[in-house]
Design a protein around this motif. Structure first.
Motif, PDB file in Angstrom:
ATOM      1  N   LYS A  17      54.118  42.025  47.507  1.00 31.98           N
ATOM      2  CA  LYS A  17      54.388  43.448  47.288  1.00 31.98           C
ATOM      3  C   LYS A  17      53.792  44.313  48.407  1.00 31.98           C
ATOM      4  O   LYS A  17      54.464  45.178  48.944  1.00 31.98           O
ATOM      5  CB  LYS A  17      53.713  43.809  45.957  1.00 31.98           C
ATOM      6  N   THR A  35      47.135  51.954  45.272  1.00 31.46           N
ATOM      7  CA  THR A  35      45.905  52.313  44.551  1.00 31.46           C
ATOM      8  C   THR A  35      44.808  51.283  44.823  1.00 31.46           C
ATOM      9  O   THR A  35      43.636  51.629  44.891  1.00 31.46           O
ATOM     10  CB  THR A  35      46.172  52.471  43.040  1.00 31.46           C
ATOM     11  N   GLY A  36      45.204  50.004  45.004  1.00 31.70           N
ATOM     12  CA  GLY A  36      44.203  48.980  45.344  1.00 31.70           C
ATOM     13  C   GLY A  36      43.528  49.313  46.676  1.00 31.70           C
ATOM     14  O   GLY A  36      42.305  49.247  46.804  1.00 31.70           O
ATOM     15  N   LEU A  39      41.133  52.174  46.245  1.00 35.49           N
ATOM     16  CA  LEU A  39      39.880  51.756  45.603  1.00 35.49           C
ATOM     17  C   LEU A  39      39.015  50.957  46.583  1.00 35.49           C
ATOM     18  O   LEU A  39      37.795  51.149  46.639  1.00 35.49           O
ATOM     19  CB  LEU A  39      40.171  50.918  44.356  1.00 35.49           C
ATOM     20  N   ARG A  40      39.659  50.087  47.370  1.00 31.65           N
ATOM     21  CA  ARG A  40      38.875  49.306  48.344  1.00 31.65           C
ATOM     22  C   ARG A  40      38.238  50.226  49.386  1.00 31.65           C
ATOM     23  O   ARG A  40      37.111  49.995  49.831  1.00 31.65           O
ATOM     24  CB  ARG A  40      39.735  48.220  49.009  1.00 31.65           C
ATOM     25  N   VAL A  56      34.668  46.236  38.424  1.00 31.04           N
ATOM     26  CA  VAL A  56      35.890  45.973  37.647  1.00 31.04           C
ATOM     27  C   VAL A  56      36.838  45.080  38.459  1.00 31.04           C
ATOM     28  O   VAL A  56      37.398  44.094  37.958  1.00 31.04           O
ATOM     29  CB  VAL A  56      36.611  47.306  37.307  1.00 31.04           C
ATOM     30  N   GLY A  61      39.567  42.979  36.405  1.00 39.76           N
ATOM     31  CA  GLY A  61      39.932  43.918  35.340  1.00 39.76           C
ATOM     32  C   GLY A  61      40.735  45.100  35.874  1.00 39.76           C
ATOM     33  O   GLY A  61      41.131  45.120  37.044  1.00 39.76           O
ATOM     34  N   LEU A  62      40.968  46.080  35.008  1.00 37.59           N
ATOM     35  CA  LEU A  62      41.706  47.281  35.412  1.00 37.59           C
ATOM     36  C   LEU A  62      40.781  48.495  35.334  1.00 37.59           C
ATOM     37  O   LEU A  62      40.060  48.664  34.342  1.00 37.59           O
ATOM     38  CB  LEU A  62      42.902  47.534  34.486  1.00 37.59           C
ATOM     39  N   VAL A  63      40.812  49.335  36.354  1.00 37.35           N
ATOM     40  CA  VAL A  63      40.048  50.589  36.351  1.00 37.35           C
ATOM     41  C   VAL A  63      40.716  51.517  35.310  1.00 37.35           C
ATOM     42  O   VAL A  63      41.936  51.459  35.104  1.00 37.35           O
ATOM     43  CB  VAL A  63      40.051  51.199  37.774  1.00 37.35           C
ATOM     44  N   GLY A  90      51.106  49.284  43.147  1.00 41.26           N
ATOM     45  CA  GLY A  90      49.939  49.013  42.289  1.00 41.26           C
ATOM     46  C   GLY A  90      49.726  50.083  41.233  1.00 41.26           C
ATOM     47  O   GLY A  90      48.758  50.028  40.485  1.00 41.26           O
ATOM     48  N   PHE A  91      50.598  51.042  41.155  1.00 38.02           N
ATOM     49  CA  PHE A  91      50.550  52.095  40.149  1.00 38.02           C
ATOM     50  C   PHE A  91      51.978  52.448  39.778  1.00 38.02           C
ATOM     51  O   PHE A  91      52.798  52.622  40.685  1.00 38.02           O
ATOM     52  CB  PHE A  91      49.842  53.338  40.711  1.00 38.02           C
ATOM     53  N   ARG A  93      50.190  50.712  36.261  1.00 28.99           N
ATOM     54  CA  ARG A  93      49.934  49.350  35.787  1.00 28.99           C
ATOM     55  C   ARG A  93      49.871  49.315  34.269  1.00 28.99           C
ATOM     56  O   ARG A  93      49.723  48.234  33.702  1.00 28.99           O
ATOM     57  CB  ARG A  93      48.594  48.872  36.349  1.00 28.99           C
ATOM     58  N   GLN A  97      49.751  55.054  32.230  1.00 21.70           N
ATOM     59  CA  GLN A  97      49.879  55.529  33.615  1.00 21.70           C
ATOM     60  C   GLN A  97      51.334  55.921  33.915  1.00 21.70           C
ATOM     61  O   GLN A  97      51.594  56.912  34.600  1.00 21.70           O
ATOM     62  CB  GLN A  97      49.412  54.449  34.601  1.00 21.70           C
ATOM     63  N   ARG A 162      39.921  37.981  49.916  1.00 28.11           N
ATOM     64  CA  ARG A 162      39.464  39.113  49.114  1.00 28.11           C
ATOM     65  C   ARG A 162      38.439  38.660  48.085  1.00 28.11           C
ATOM     66  O   ARG A 162      38.542  37.563  47.556  1.00 28.11           O
ATOM     67  CB  ARG A 162      40.669  39.736  48.377  1.00 28.11           C
ATOM     68  N   ASP A 164      38.183  39.556  45.190  1.00 31.36           N
ATOM     69  CA  ASP A 164      38.789  39.381  43.869  1.00 31.36           C
ATOM     70  C   ASP A 164      39.887  38.326  43.888  1.00 31.36           C
ATOM     71  O   ASP A 164      40.695  38.254  42.976  1.00 31.36           O
ATOM     72  CB  ASP A 164      39.314  40.725  43.316  1.00 31.36           C
ATOM     73  N   ARG A 173      43.684  38.474  36.293  1.00 28.41           N
ATOM     74  CA  ARG A 173      44.636  39.520  36.711  1.00 28.41           C
ATOM     75  C   ARG A 173      46.049  39.189  36.256  1.00 28.41           C
ATOM     76  O   ARG A 173      46.790  40.054  35.804  1.00 28.41           O
ATOM     77  CB  ARG A 173      44.628  39.674  38.232  1.00 28.41           C
TER      78      ARG A 173
HETATM   79  P1  AMP Z   1      45.762  45.525  44.104  1.00 31.62           P
HETATM   80  O1  AMP Z   1      45.346  45.680  45.533  1.00 31.62           O
HETATM   81  O2  AMP Z   1      46.945  46.361  43.739  1.00 31.62           O
HETATM   82  O3  AMP Z   1      45.923  44.069  43.718  1.00 31.62           O
HETATM   83  O4  AMP Z   1      44.559  46.111  43.198  1.00 31.62           O
HETATM   84  C1  AMP Z   1      43.273  45.516  43.245  1.00 31.62           C
HETATM   85  C2  AMP Z   1      42.508  45.894  41.998  1.00 31.62           C
HETATM   86  O5  AMP Z   1      42.308  47.316  41.944  1.00 31.62           O
HETATM   87  C3  AMP Z   1      43.173  45.542  40.675  1.00 31.62           C
HETATM   88  O6  AMP Z   1      42.973  44.191  40.301  1.00 31.62           O
HETATM   89  C4  AMP Z   1      42.485  46.524  39.723  1.00 31.62           C
HETATM   90  O7  AMP Z   1      41.169  46.094  39.430  1.00 31.62           O
HETATM   91  C5  AMP Z   1      42.353  47.782  40.598  1.00 31.62           C
HETATM   92  N1  AMP Z   1      43.536  48.653  40.456  1.00 31.62           N
HETATM   93  C6  AMP Z   1      44.459  48.973  41.421  1.00 31.62           C
HETATM   94  N2  AMP Z   1      45.408  49.788  40.939  1.00 31.62           N
HETATM   95  C7  AMP Z   1      45.095  50.009  39.640  1.00 31.62           C
HETATM   96  C8  AMP Z   1      45.713  50.754  38.589  1.00 31.62           C
HETATM   97  N3  AMP Z   1      46.867  51.432  38.774  1.00 31.62           N
HETATM   98  N4  AMP Z   1      45.091  50.753  37.373  1.00 31.62           N
HETATM   99  C9  AMP Z   1      43.954  50.083  37.162  1.00 31.62           C
HETATM  100  N5  AMP Z   1      43.323  49.346  38.095  1.00 31.62           N
HETATM  101  C10 AMP Z   1      43.882  49.299  39.334  1.00 31.62           C
END
Ligand code: AMP
Length: 218
Positions: A17, A35-36, A39-40, A56, A61-63, A90-91, A93, A97, A162, A164, A173
């Protein structure tokens, strides 16, 4: 080709993706909003959000929904996204949301919600060889004969697995994806917005499928 598109790309983590979203964002000249990645970046900057999110994320997990909805709402108000469009990666999820996103985008509805479909077994294989630049987020695939240290071609940063992408976090996940994100497919199919695109095959072929899907929905 008319530039600009407002798209959501759903799909299991590791479905390719991220890479496809980067290509789509260049093709349609719109920001790639992951969104990932956001957050990173917060984790790297050591912000309060970053510290909370790291725990998380590392556990797979999920934020919380409120935090994520706030972040995306603010990002979609920026000029580039308002004027041109965006690729949301990533949004949403969760259904909560998705409902919030519908009110955020009420005036400028989405062109398409694409489910990039890759079976769980293939995703597990891909994730074990996934590597990412710690600084700019560029994705790489490990072949077993990789440079050490591995330096990013794009920015010179460190390329690593990564935090995670441990087997435990990956399985958690994927389980969470089934329980939380799969209901999104029902949510978006109910009013005919969901389009399923086969994500298996050469990345160029997957990209061609994605763009032809987008063209037929704008
Ligand atoms: P990704 O890079 O999209 O795989 O996101 C990495 C991690 O960030 C996920 O496993 C969640 O912990 C968190 N995350 C990213 N997007 C979301 C979202 N929309 N809602 C909740 N947690 C999120």
């Amino acid at each position: 080709m008319i530039p600009g598109a407002r798209l959501i790309i759903l799909g299991r983590q590791g479905a390719g993706k991220g890479t496809q979203c980067v290509r789509l964002s260049r093709h349609y000249v719109v920001p790639h909003i992951s969104t990932g990645d956001m957050l990173r970046a917060a984790v790297r900057e050591g912000t309060e959000l970053g510290m909370m999110a790291k725990e998380v994320m590392d556990a797979g997990g999920l934020v919380g929904d409120d935090i994520m909805i706030g972040i995306v709402d603010e990002r979609l108000r920026a000029d580039d996204a308002r004027n041109r469009g965006y690729i949301l990666d990533g949004f949403p999820r969760t259904v909560a949301q998705a409902e919030a996103l519908d009110s955020i985008t009420a005036e400028r509805p989405l062109h398409a919600v694409i489910d990039l479909d890759v079976p769980r077994e293939i995703v597990l294989e891909r994730i074990s060889s996934r590597r990412v630049c710690r600084d700019c987020g560029t994705n790489y695939t490990a072949t077993g004969q990789d440079p050490s240290p591995w330096i990013c071609d794009t920015c010179g940063g460190d390329v690593q697995q990564r935090d995670d992408d441990t087997p435990e976090a990956v399985n958690r996940r994927l389980d969470l994806y089934e329980s939380q994100t799969t209901p999104l497919k029902r949510y978006y199919s109910a009013d005919g917005r969901l389009v399923v695109v086969n994500g298996v095959g050469h990345p160029d072929h997957v990209f061609a499928r994605l763009t032809s899907t987008v063209e037929s929905h704008r």
